[in-house]
Design a protein around this motif. Structure first.
Motif, PDB file in Angstrom:
ATOM      1  N   MET A   1       1.027  -1.054   0.207  1.00 51.99           N
ATOM      2  CA  MET A   1      -0.284  -0.183   0.042  1.00 51.99           C
ATOM      3  C   MET A   1       1.078   1.675   0.132  1.00 51.99           C
ATOM      4  O   MET A   1       0.369   2.788  -0.188  1.00 51.99           O
ATOM      5  CB  MET A   1      -0.720   0.085   1.085  1.00 51.99           C
ATOM      6  CG  MET A   1      -2.289  -1.208   1.022  1.00 51.99           C
ATOM      7  SD  MET A   1      -3.325  -1.598   2.101  1.00 51.99           S
ATOM      8  CE  MET A   1      -4.080   0.531   1.013  1.00 51.99           C
ATOM      9  N   CYS A   6      -0.676   5.241   0.574  1.00 51.58           N
ATOM     10  CA  CYS A   6      -1.634   4.754   1.590  1.00 51.58           C
ATOM     11  C   CYS A   6      -1.236   4.131   2.291  1.00 51.58           C
ATOM     12  O   CYS A   6      -0.941   2.970   2.280  1.00 51.58           O
ATOM     13  CB  CYS A   6      -3.091   4.912   0.892  1.00 51.58           C
ATOM     14  SG  CYS A   6      -3.337   3.879  -0.222  1.00 51.58           S
ATOM     15  N   PRO A   8      -2.656   1.135   5.391  1.00 48.46           N
ATOM     16  CA  PRO A   8      -3.791   0.548   5.292  1.00 48.46           C
ATOM     17  C   PRO A   8      -4.806   0.314   6.394  1.00 48.46           C
ATOM     18  O   PRO A   8      -4.321   1.308   7.374  1.00 48.46           O
ATOM     19  CB  PRO A   8      -3.439  -0.938   5.266  1.00 48.46           C
ATOM     20  CG  PRO A   8      -1.873  -0.838   5.871  1.00 48.46           C
ATOM     21  CD  PRO A   8      -1.423   0.239   5.693  1.00 48.46           C
ATOM     22  N   THR A   9      -6.184   0.121   6.185  1.00 48.82           N
ATOM     23  CA  THR A   9      -7.024   0.708   7.441  1.00 48.82           C
ATOM     24  C   THR A   9      -7.348  -0.586   7.893  1.00 48.82           C
ATOM     25  O   THR A   9      -7.578  -1.829   6.950  1.00 48.82           O
ATOM     26  CB  THR A   9      -8.256   1.651   6.694  1.00 48.82           C
ATOM     27  OG1 THR A   9      -9.022   0.423   5.743  1.00 48.82           O
ATOM     28  CG2 THR A   9      -7.681   2.494   6.245  1.00 48.82           C
ATOM     29  N   LYS A  11     -10.855  -1.907   7.372  1.00 44.10           N
ATOM     30  CA  LYS A  11     -11.230  -2.326   6.133  1.00 44.10           C
ATOM     31  C   LYS A  11     -10.477  -3.096   5.111  1.00 44.10           C
ATOM     32  O   LYS A  11     -11.049  -3.975   4.966  1.00 44.10           O
ATOM     33  CB  LYS A  11     -12.350  -0.779   5.983  1.00 44.10           C
ATOM     34  CG  LYS A  11     -13.434  -0.479   6.528  1.00 44.10           C
ATOM     35  CD  LYS A  11     -14.227   0.654   6.288  1.00 44.10           C
ATOM     36  CE  LYS A  11     -15.219   0.924   7.668  1.00 44.10           C
ATOM     37  NZ  LYS A  11     -16.295   2.375   6.499  1.00 44.10           N
ATOM     38  N   SER A  12     -10.067  -2.634   5.238  1.00 40.56           N
ATOM     39  CA  SER A  12      -8.498  -3.033   4.358  1.00 40.56           C
ATOM     40  C   SER A  12      -8.215  -4.370   4.141  1.00 40.56           C
ATOM     41  O   SER A  12      -8.225  -5.484   3.911  1.00 40.56           O
ATOM     42  CB  SER A  12      -7.401  -2.639   3.616  1.00 40.56           C
ATOM     43  OG  SER A  12      -6.972  -1.862   4.663  1.00 40.56           O
ATOM     44  N   TYR A  13      -7.643  -4.769   6.037  1.00 45.57           N
ATOM     45  CA  TYR A  13      -7.638  -5.791   7.006  1.00 45.57           C
ATOM     46  C   TYR A  13      -8.603  -6.604   7.196  1.00 45.57           C
ATOM     47  O   TYR A  13      -8.358  -8.267   6.279  1.00 45.57           O
ATOM     48  CB  TYR A  13      -6.797  -5.600   8.192  1.00 45.57           C
ATOM     49  CG  TYR A  13      -5.318  -5.034   8.135  1.00 45.57           C
ATOM     50  CD1 TYR A  13      -4.260  -5.915   7.585  1.00 45.57           C
ATOM     51  CD2 TYR A  13      -5.250  -3.798   8.874  1.00 45.57           C
ATOM     52  CE1 TYR A  13      -3.432  -5.300   7.767  1.00 45.57           C
ATOM     53  CE2 TYR A  13      -4.359  -2.829   8.643  1.00 45.57           C
ATOM     54  CZ  TYR A  13      -3.369  -3.938   8.383  1.00 45.57           C
ATOM     55  OH  TYR A  13      -1.402  -3.246   8.174  1.00 45.57           O
ATOM     56  N   SER A  15     -11.268  -6.925   4.591  1.00 44.32           N
ATOM     57  CA  SER A  15     -11.296  -7.657   3.415  1.00 44.32           C
ATOM     58  C   SER A  15     -10.336  -8.030   3.115  1.00 44.32           C
ATOM     59  O   SER A  15     -10.401  -9.565   2.412  1.00 44.32           O
ATOM     60  CB  SER A  15     -11.503  -5.994   2.343  1.00 44.32           C
ATOM     61  OG  SER A  15     -12.136  -5.171   1.992  1.00 44.32           O
ATOM     62  N   VAL A  16      -9.408  -8.282   2.763  1.00 45.64           N
ATOM     63  CA  VAL A  16      -8.116  -9.557   2.488  1.00 45.64           C
ATOM     64  C   VAL A  16      -8.293 -10.294   3.406  1.00 45.64           C
ATOM     65  O   VAL A  16      -8.217 -11.774   2.783  1.00 45.64           O
ATOM     66  CB  VAL A  16      -6.903  -8.921   3.090  1.00 45.64           C
ATOM     67  CG1 VAL A  16      -6.003  -9.569   2.905  1.00 45.64           C
ATOM     68  CG2 VAL A  16      -6.857  -7.875   1.642  1.00 45.64           C
TER      69      VAL A  16
END
Length: 120
Positions: A1, A6, A8-9, A11-13, A15-16
């Protein structure tokens, strides 16, 4: 990222983790350990994904019940998706009696004593 400038948030964690948990539960569990190591705090969204993944197999549905039991320890409040996912998994794998005992214990902790007969 960092290549995209940017960070990671949460939400990104999640999602993965969600993508991994669909077909690669072992890898998802390793990713969960990584999330802990970088201090990503569990959210109800993460716990819902985790419970859903654990409810997909008979061998891991009891682990989903344990995750549900630990939700308050993470400062989270289960939502309707949490309950629906857990109920569906327990119905599919014939664990309803165990789920009912967890609900009773949980309700005794949070509900007003006069409401318990109505709720249970």
């Amino acid at each position: 990222m960092k290549e995209f400038q940017c960070e990671p948030t949460d939400k990104s964690y999640v999602s993965v983790f969600s993508i991994l948990s669909e077909n690669q539960l072992k890898l998802a569990q390793m990713f969960h350990k990584y999330m802990k190591s970088v201090r990503v705090l569990p959210s109800v969204f993460f716990l819902n994904v985790f419970i859903k993944a654990l409810c997909m197999k008979k061998e891991t549905v009891d682990d989903a019940l344990l995750v549900f039991r630990e939700i308050p320890d993470h400062g989270c409040i289960p939502d309707s998706y949490t309950y629906g996912t857990l109920i569906n998994g327990c119905v599919n794998w014939e664990r309803l009696a165990k789920l009912k005992s967890y609900f009773k214990k949980w309700m005794q902790k949070i509900a007003h004593p006069q409401l318990l007969p109505i709720l249970l």
